[in-house]
Design a protein around this motif. Structure first.
Motif, PDB file in Angstrom:
ATOM      1  N   CYS A  41       0.971  -1.209   0.018  1.00 34.12           N
ATOM      2  CA  CYS A  41      -0.071   0.053   0.070  1.00 34.12           C
ATOM      3  C   CYS A  41       0.880   1.211   0.069  1.00 34.12           C
ATOM      4  CB  CYS A  41      -0.858  -0.118   1.226  1.00 34.12           C
ATOM      5  SG  CYS A  41      -1.873   1.509   1.519  1.00 34.12           S
ATOM      6  N   CYS A  71       0.189   3.638   3.345  1.00 30.48           N
ATOM      7  CA  CYS A  71       0.689   3.528   4.690  1.00 30.48           C
ATOM      8  C   CYS A  71       2.083   2.590   4.415  1.00 30.48           C
ATOM      9  CB  CYS A  71      -0.306   2.721   5.598  1.00 30.48           C
ATOM     10  SG  CYS A  71      -0.749   1.014   4.851  1.00 30.48           S
ATOM     11  N   LYS A 105       0.314  -5.831   2.867  1.00 32.12           N
ATOM     12  CA  LYS A 105      -1.227  -6.358   3.412  1.00 32.12           C
ATOM     13  C   LYS A 105      -1.634  -7.525   2.565  1.00 32.12           C
ATOM     14  CE  LYS A 105      -2.718  -2.575   6.114  1.00 32.12           C
ATOM     15  NZ  LYS A 105      -3.723  -1.266   6.228  1.00 32.12           N
ATOM     16  N   CYS A 165      -4.585   0.438   0.032  1.00 33.89           N
ATOM     17  CA  CYS A 165      -5.485  -0.738   0.955  1.00 33.89           C
ATOM     18  C   CYS A 165      -6.825  -0.234   1.391  1.00 33.89           C
ATOM     19  CB  CYS A 165      -4.753  -1.276   1.943  1.00 33.89           C
ATOM     20  SG  CYS A 165      -4.754   0.081   3.513  1.00 33.89           S
ATOM     21  N   CYS A 225      -6.688   2.601   4.097  1.00 32.88           N
ATOM     22  CA  CYS A 225      -6.211   3.751   3.644  1.00 32.88           C
ATOM     23  C   CYS A 225      -7.249   4.570   2.568  1.00 32.88           C
ATOM     24  CB  CYS A 225      -4.718   3.557   2.894  1.00 32.88           C
ATOM     25  SG  CYS A 225      -3.544   3.378   4.188  1.00 32.88           S
TER      26      CYS A 225
HETATM   27 ZN   LIG Z   1      -2.641   1.359   3.365  1.00 35.16          ZN
END
Ligand SMILES: [Zn+2]
Length: 268
Positions: free
Chosen positions: A13, A16, A20, A35, A38
């Motif tokens: 992502c 961040c 993930k 993601c 976010c």
């Molecule tokens: Zn994220």
């Protein structure tokens, strides 16, 4: 053999900065590298998260010009958290930057420097020094008072350029404005109450028991050296030391000020 062997597991992502699992991304988010968590952030929040993430992973090596430029810009960011983090990172990357910025602003108006301790005279002997020097930028007068002799106060008037050079040397090379910090002068009063404060009973008991209790060492009498500086921006510095030696830079200051008077004495 998986091609992804050396890559962290999951999907990256870009907001961040985390890897993930695929299910943490929507179809669209997958392509955009954002993601689900976010993607719910506002544009401003996304920007802050990205900035903090980049700052926390900032390279600890010599920075490129564009990295430096970005970091400097972030120190003025509207988001306080981003600005504070950028300032912290900047101070780690450039530990002398703050000093150097101060140097550009500091001009000494007057200076008083007292030395009352033993000094290595450069010829292999220790000399007990009991002198005070003063410098006044405007009148360009440098004085030396030797309390051990009958000469009293001697004075020399420096050329304009020579005075400016001396004052620049004291700020830029000797970094006099940092002496309090560099030599741990004027410690907070709290440092001086190891057990007397609120512990008188303990102290008295020990005395009654006949135990030899050393009271905390407090500055007594006159300082071994003291420097008082008034800068053109109206800040005032007043540092005293009670250690019985002169550290390197104060000693450099002493020796360079003394030179102005030694040259004069040779004439006679
Ligand atoms: Zn994220």
């Amino acid at each position: 053999m998986s091609k992804k062997k050396n890559r962290p597991h999951g999907h990256y992502c870009k907001i961040c900065g985390e890897y993930k699992a695929n299910e943490k991304f929507s179809g669209k988010g997958h392509a955009a590298h954002i993601c689900k968590a976010c993607s719910r952030l506002s544009a401003a929040e996304k920007a802050v998260t990205m900035d903090i993430n980049r700052l926390m992973n900032f390279p600890m090596r010599r920075l490129s010009e564009s990295e430096k430029k970005w970091l400097k810009a972030k120190m003025k960011d509207d988001c306080q958290e981003v600005a504070d983090t950028a300032r912290e990172i900047y101070n780690v990357c450039f530990p002398h930057a703050e000093r150097n910025a101060m140097k550009k602003q500091l001009v000494i108006n007057t200076l008083s420097f007292e030395v009352h301790t033993e000094i290595y005279d450069g010829y292999g002997d220790m000399e007990l020094v009991d002198r005070r020097f003063t410098i006044d930028r405007k009148s360009r007068v440098l004085t030396m008072t030797d309390f051990q002799t009958e000469y009293g106060e001697q004075r020399v008037t420096l050329e304009g350029g020579e005075m400016a050079k001396l004052l620049r040397y004291i700020v830029h090379t000797l970094e006099i404005f940092m002496w309090e910090q560099d030599y741990c002068l004027n410690p907070d009063e709290e440092d001086y109450d190891p057990f007397l404060d609120g512990e008188e009973d303990f102290f008295m008991e020990d005395l009654e028991d006949g135990l030899e209790v050393q009271p905390p060492k407090e500055p007594e009498g006159s300082p071994s050296w003291r420097v008082q500086v008034e800068y053109s921006n109206h800040t005032v510095q007043d540092d005293s030391s009670y250690e019985d030696y002169l550290p390197e830079r104060p000693e450099d200051l002493y020796l360079s000020l003394l030179e102005y008077f030694e040259l004069k004495e040779e004439v006679f």
